[in-house]
Structures are given as structure tokens and as C-alpha cells.
Scaffold this motif. Structure first.
Motif, PDB file in Angstrom:
ATOM      1  N   ARG A 186      11.301  -5.749  -5.069  1.00  0.00           N
ATOM      2  CA  ARG A 186      11.205  -5.143  -6.472  1.00  0.00           C
ATOM      3  C   ARG A 186       9.113  -4.799  -5.738  1.00  0.00           C
ATOM      4  NH1 ARG A 186      12.153  -6.415 -10.967  1.00  0.00           N
ATOM      5  NH2 ARG A 186      13.711  -7.083 -10.646  1.00  0.00           N
ATOM      6  N   ASP A 187       8.748  -5.902  -4.678  1.00  0.00           N
ATOM      7  CA  ASP A 187       7.042  -5.848  -4.827  1.00  0.00           C
ATOM      8  C   ASP A 187       6.970  -3.409  -4.473  1.00  0.00           C
ATOM      9  OD1 ASP A 187       6.604  -8.290  -4.325  1.00  0.00           O
ATOM     10  OD2 ASP A 187       7.485  -8.180  -2.155  1.00  0.00           O
ATOM     11  N   TYR A 188       7.856  -2.853  -3.929  1.00  0.00           N
ATOM     12  CA  TYR A 188       7.849  -2.035  -3.448  1.00  0.00           C
ATOM     13  C   TYR A 188       7.721  -0.604  -5.296  1.00  0.00           C
ATOM     14  CZ  TYR A 188       9.155  -2.092   0.979  1.00  0.00           C
ATOM     15  OH  TYR A 188       9.543  -3.500   2.180  1.00  0.00           O
ATOM     16  N   LEU A 189       7.901  -1.536  -6.583  1.00  0.00           N
ATOM     17  CA  LEU A 189       8.904  -1.152  -7.655  1.00  0.00           C
ATOM     18  C   LEU A 189       7.463  -0.335  -7.914  1.00  0.00           C
ATOM     19  CD1 LEU A 189      10.740  -3.216  -9.927  1.00  0.00           C
ATOM     20  CD2 LEU A 189      10.842  -0.869  -8.755  1.00  0.00           C
ATOM     21  N   ALA A 225     -11.191  -3.604   1.182  1.00  0.00           N
ATOM     22  CA  ALA A 225     -12.235  -3.100   1.028  1.00  0.00           C
ATOM     23  C   ALA A 225     -12.868  -1.993   1.243  1.00  0.00           C
ATOM     24  CB  ALA A 225     -13.779  -3.832   1.387  1.00  0.00           C
ATOM     25  N   GLY A 226     -12.812  -1.095   1.892  1.00  0.00           N
ATOM     26  CA  GLY A 226     -13.461   0.211   2.247  1.00  0.00           C
ATOM     27  C   GLY A 226     -12.510   1.511   1.458  1.00  0.00           C
ATOM     28  N   TYR A 227     -10.875   1.160   0.856  1.00  0.00           N
ATOM     29  CA  TYR A 227     -10.471   1.601   0.209  1.00  0.00           C
ATOM     30  C   TYR A 227     -11.104   2.591  -0.144  1.00  0.00           C
ATOM     31  CZ  TYR A 227      -6.406   4.511  -2.173  1.00  0.00           C
ATOM     32  OH  TYR A 227      -5.491   4.761  -3.020  1.00  0.00           O
ATOM     33  N   PRO A 228     -11.845   2.706  -1.272  1.00  0.00           N
ATOM     34  CA  PRO A 228     -12.104   4.341  -2.103  1.00  0.00           C
ATOM     35  C   PRO A 228     -13.185   5.006  -1.103  1.00  0.00           C
ATOM     36  CG  PRO A 228     -13.187   1.858  -3.148  1.00  0.00           C
ATOM     37  CD  PRO A 228     -12.338   1.659  -1.777  1.00  0.00           C
ATOM     38  N   THR A 229     -13.782   4.389  -0.582  1.00  0.00           N
ATOM     39  CA  THR A 229     -14.599   6.181   0.991  1.00  0.00           C
ATOM     40  C   THR A 229     -13.150   6.533   1.482  1.00  0.00           C
ATOM     41  OG1 THR A 229     -15.961   3.640   0.854  1.00  0.00           O
ATOM     42  CG2 THR A 229     -15.201   5.665   3.159  1.00  0.00           C
ATOM     43  N   TRP A 230     -12.156   5.575   1.980  1.00  0.00           N
ATOM     44  CA  TRP A 230     -10.994   5.462   2.886  1.00  0.00           C
ATOM     45  C   TRP A 230     -10.015   7.288   1.768  1.00  0.00           C
ATOM     46  CZ3 TRP A 230      -8.047   7.165   7.188  1.00  0.00           C
ATOM     47  CH2 TRP A 230      -7.618   7.760   7.158  1.00  0.00           C
ATOM     48  N   ARG A 231     -10.053   7.021   0.106  1.00  0.00           N
ATOM     49  CA  ARG A 231      -9.485   7.785  -0.056  1.00  0.00           C
ATOM     50  C   ARG A 231     -10.398   8.744  -0.408  1.00  0.00           C
ATOM     51  NH1 ARG A 231      -4.549   9.095  -1.691  1.00  0.00           N
ATOM     52  NH2 ARG A 231      -4.204  10.002  -4.386  1.00  0.00           N
ATOM     53  N   ASP A 237      -3.159  -2.206  -1.137  1.00  0.00           N
ATOM     54  CA  ASP A 237      -2.867  -3.057  -1.862  1.00  0.00           C
ATOM     55  C   ASP A 237      -2.341  -4.480  -0.025  1.00  0.00           C
ATOM     56  OD1 ASP A 237      -3.915  -3.079  -4.401  1.00  0.00           O
ATOM     57  OD2 ASP A 237      -1.233  -2.405  -5.138  1.00  0.00           O
ATOM     58  N   ARG A 238      -1.507  -3.777   0.485  1.00  0.00           N
ATOM     59  CA  ARG A 238      -1.545  -4.315   2.416  1.00  0.00           C
ATOM     60  C   ARG A 238      -2.136  -4.905   2.810  1.00  0.00           C
ATOM     61  NH1 ARG A 238       2.165   0.270   1.931  1.00  0.00           N
ATOM     62  NH2 ARG A 238       1.011   1.346   3.978  1.00  0.00           N
ATOM     63  N   ASP A 239      -3.600  -4.033   2.803  1.00  0.00           N
ATOM     64  CA  ASP A 239      -4.883  -4.424   3.124  1.00  0.00           C
ATOM     65  C   ASP A 239      -3.955  -5.720   5.226  1.00  0.00           C
ATOM     66  OD1 ASP A 239      -7.610  -5.272   3.765  1.00  0.00           O
ATOM     67  OD2 ASP A 239      -7.400  -7.544   2.722  1.00  0.00           O
ATOM     68  N   ASP A 240      -3.707  -4.684   5.913  1.00  0.00           N
ATOM     69  CA  ASP A 240      -3.038  -4.674   7.258  1.00  0.00           C
ATOM     70  C   ASP A 240      -3.724  -4.511   8.537  1.00  0.00           C
ATOM     71  OD1 ASP A 240      -2.155  -2.481   6.180  1.00  0.00           O
ATOM     72  OD2 ASP A 240       0.075  -3.421   7.092  1.00  0.00           O
TER      73      ASP A 240
END
Length: 398
Positions: free
Chosen positions: A37-40, A164-170, A196-199
Motif C-alpha cells: 500500500r505504501d507504493y501506491l 531536506a535537499g531533494y529540491p536541489t537534487w531534482r 520520502d524514504r530519506d535513507d
């Protein structure tokens, strides 16, 4: 046999279990099944088709609406994934039927390219797909990066969690998409899974306020490995900034492992840098990716060398007919080949043969040798000028 498109929630009881049986340890623990369900949300925009027999789903395939750079042009690309069949229903033509309908629908929606990771390359070659290079993995000691610690480099690094840095990465991957041949990115609904995984840690190289390099990584244990994902950089200075940061882990990790594009030469980064560079392709388990043209419009206007050749496309559902490829202006033009005069060299190509040339992974002579077309010497010379060799870097792993 009936083929139909799934609604989002239906995946939980249909395509997800089929894919899990095909690609994961089996039987699944109950806790793992609950995770479906988490993958939906990360599959929300996919197109998923299933084959049903007596109301039961026996085969599934999905297409992820992506974008890919083909020789400088960013085009809509259908990433085919999750192709799986119930073990009692295999070898009955279900995957063939699914792929025909899935690619028909994605092509009708404007997707001009397609890519996938095959369960068997020869199977997908018959569907017009050509092999792309797998990324390399380089493993080395952080101690060997020591000379970089004394280097005066322009710019700085920024270190943060990927959440936190996802916008820069994207944003940086979008830049790579527009600058690098073969590069493909996920749609937003799929890409945010990394956030969202933030791992992972995110390390970026910044010069004059502009991001010029980025890599995500994790550390498995003290005295273990620093495991980096794709090392994305725009120039050697950016790469050196990232590696200089890794060098500071000499008393924390034993080895560094990083993934690199096929055209990278890590053995030349530094003097006395001992490393193991590996590309592993196996069946099943670790395939090289494949890609194909879904529409000839993908070629129109691409940068091309001076050459003219008539190609007859055979054996494919989506690419057919005789066409003149003309690169004499520096941009590829497609003309109805049946209307051209004599004196133009002619080649017969399968869709896989043309795709291999367009993506720059095979020489025309290799296309001929591998029976992906009939390419006489004069046609090969023209095609070699029109489609110079260029290694694609898919990046997205799906």
C-alpha cells in the motif's frame, strides 16, 4: 483472454503480487505484503495493464511516463516495468499481447521512446529494443584519495539528508537530463519516493552559487563501506570536490563504492589510485538496460553528420516503410524514401537496428553482423556520419 487497465487500488491484489513473485524472495512474509500500500502513490501515474483469465489476473505490465534525452533532444519516454506472469500462465503469449497494447497506448499518447530492464535481452530485441551500456561500479580505499585533501578547488560542498535537499537534487537531475545523451528521469510522482524514504545523504558541489555535482550515498557500518549511488558531475572540478569529501572518511570506512556512467575512466582520476572497476551483466538478476524508438518523429531535427541514406524498416509494429535520412544540413531530416531518386545508398534495418544507431551504441557494421539489418558498405559509411557513436547514460533505474 482479456486485457484491461487497472485502477490504482486494484494493483494491491493484482499486479503487485505478480511482480513480487517474479522479482523478490518468495513466499512473501505477511509484513512485506502489507508494504504494498505504501507504493501506491509512487505508481499513481503509471499505466498498468493486466491479462485476465476467468476473472483472475495472470500477467501484468506497466509503463512509467518519463522523459529522456536523445542526442540533445528531451522526448517523452515510456519506461516499461513490472512485466510479470503467473508461473502457471507463462509461455502462452501473454507478455507479447500486453506489450503490444501497452506500447500502442503510450505511443498514441505521444511517447516517442521506450526503455526497460529486460528479463531476457533477446526477447525484447524482437520487440525492437537495443541494448544500452550498464553503469560501472568503482570500489577503492578512501586512503588513496588522500592527495585531494591538499588540493585547492573552486567551490564548496553542501551536506544534508536527501529529504531536506531533494529540491536541489531534482533540479540538478533536470539539468543533466537536458545536457546528457540517454539520460532519463522519473515523473514527479515517482521521483519523490527518494525524498520520502530519506535513507540517503546528499552531497552537492557548488561553484558560484550553481550546483555542478551531486551524489547520494549511505554508510553501511563503521569500518564498512560508503556506498554511493550515481556520481553526477558537470566537470572534473565538481568530481574532485565530491571525492575530496569522501577522502575525509579514511578513518571511518574501509572502502568506497560508487556508480559511474560507462564513459567514465576512474582509473585515471589520480596517480596510485588502486581500484576495482566492474560491470556485471547476468540473466536473471542483473541485466543491461535496453531502449528503442517508438516513433520516427524522434529522429526529426536531431544533430547529424553530413550523410544521406535510404532505410527500409522491416519486421516492426511501430516503425515501418522506406525513408530517406538526410543529415546534410547538420540536422536530420526524414523524407519519404519511395520518392527519392537513384544513387542514394540503401540499408534494410529492423527497429532494434535503427534504435541502436540512434542511441549510438552500435556501429552500422555491428548492426549488420548481428543480423539487425542488411547494411552494405556505402550505406554503413553514410549511417556512420549521420549517427556518430555516442554512449548513452540511462541513469533512472526502474
Amino acid at each position: 483472454m482479456r486485457i484491461r487497465r487497472l485502477a490504482a487500488e486494484e494493483r494491491l491484489a493484482t499486479s503487485f503480487p505478480l511482480q513480487a513473485y517474479a522479482f523478490e524472495a518468495s513466499p512473501l512474509p505477511a509484513a512485506r505484503a502489507e508494504e504494498f500500500r505504501d507504493y501506491l502513490p509512487y505508481n499513481a501515474g503509471n499505466r498498468t495493464l493486466v491479462v485476465e483469465e476467468d476473472g483472475t489476473s495472470v500477467a501484468a505490465a506497466s509503463a512509467v511516463p518519463m522523459r529522456q534525452n536523445l542526442r540533445g533532444r528531451v522526448l517523452p519516454m515510456a519506461g516499461v516495468a513490472g512485466v510479470a506472469t503467473h508461473p502457471l500462465a507463462r509461455r502462452r503469449g501473454h507478455v507479447r499481447a500486453l506489450l503490444h497494447q501497452l506500447l500502442d497506448e503510450m505511443r498514441d499518447e505521444g511517447h516517442q521512446l521506450s526503455a526497460l530492464h529486460p528479463f531476457r535481452a533477446s526477447f525484447y530485441e524482437r520487440f525492437g529494443y537495443a541494448g544500452l551500456p550498464r553503469p560501472r561500479t568503482a570500489t577503492f580505499s578512501p586512503a588513496d584519495l588522500g592527495p585531494l585533501l591538499a588540493a585547492e578547488l573552486p567551490g564548496e560542498v553542501v551536506w544534508e539528508r536527501i529529504g531536506a535537499g531533494y529540491p536541489t537534487w531534482r533540479a540538478f537531475t533536470e539539468r543533466c537530463l537536458h545536457e546528457r545523451h540517454g539520460f532519463a528521469v522519473f515523473p514527479a510522482f515517482r521521483a519523490v519516493g527518494l525524498r520520502d524514504r530519506d535513507d540517503r545523504w546528499l552531497l552537492t558541489a557548488v561553484v558560484d552559487g550553481s550546483t555542478v555535482g551531486a551524489v547520494t550515498y549511505r554508510i553501511d557500518d563503521h569500518g564498512g563501506h560508503l556506498i554511493a549511488d550515481d556520481l553526477l558531475t558537470t566537470d572534473p572540478y565538481a568530481r574532485a570536490l565530491l571525492l575530496q569529501f569522501f577522502a575525509r572518511h579514511v578513518d571511518q570506512v574501509d572502502r568506497i563504492r560508487v556508480q559511474l556512467p560507462a564513459d567514465e575512466l576512474p582509473e585515471l582520476w589520480l596517480t596510485d589510485l588502486a581500484m576495482h572497476v566492474e560491470t556485471r551483466v547476468s540473466r536473471p538478476g542483473s541485466p543491461a538496460p535496453m531502449a528503442r524508438l517508438l516513433a520516427l518523429d524522434a529522429l526529426d531535427g536531431l544533430p547529424a553528420g553530413a550523410g544521406r541514406v535510404r532505410v527500409e524498416l522491416v519486421g516492426d509494429r511501430w516503425l515501418a516503410g522506406t525513408h530517406l535520412l538526410d543529415g546534410t544540413t547538420g540536422r536530420l531530416e526524414l523524407v519519404d524514401g519511395s520518392a527519392t531518386g537513384s544513387g542514394v545508398p540503401t540499408a534494410t534495418l529492423t527497429a532494434a537496428g535503427l534504435s541502436a544507431l540512434a542511441y549510438g551504441v552500435l556501429d552500422p557494421a555491428e548492426v549488420d553482423i548481428r543480423d539487425l539489418g542488411d547494411v552494405p558498405a556505402d550505406a554503413a559509411a553514410a549511417l556512420r556520419r549521420i549517427f556518430p557513436r555516442e554512449l548513452p547514460y540511462l541513469f533512472a533505474d526502474f
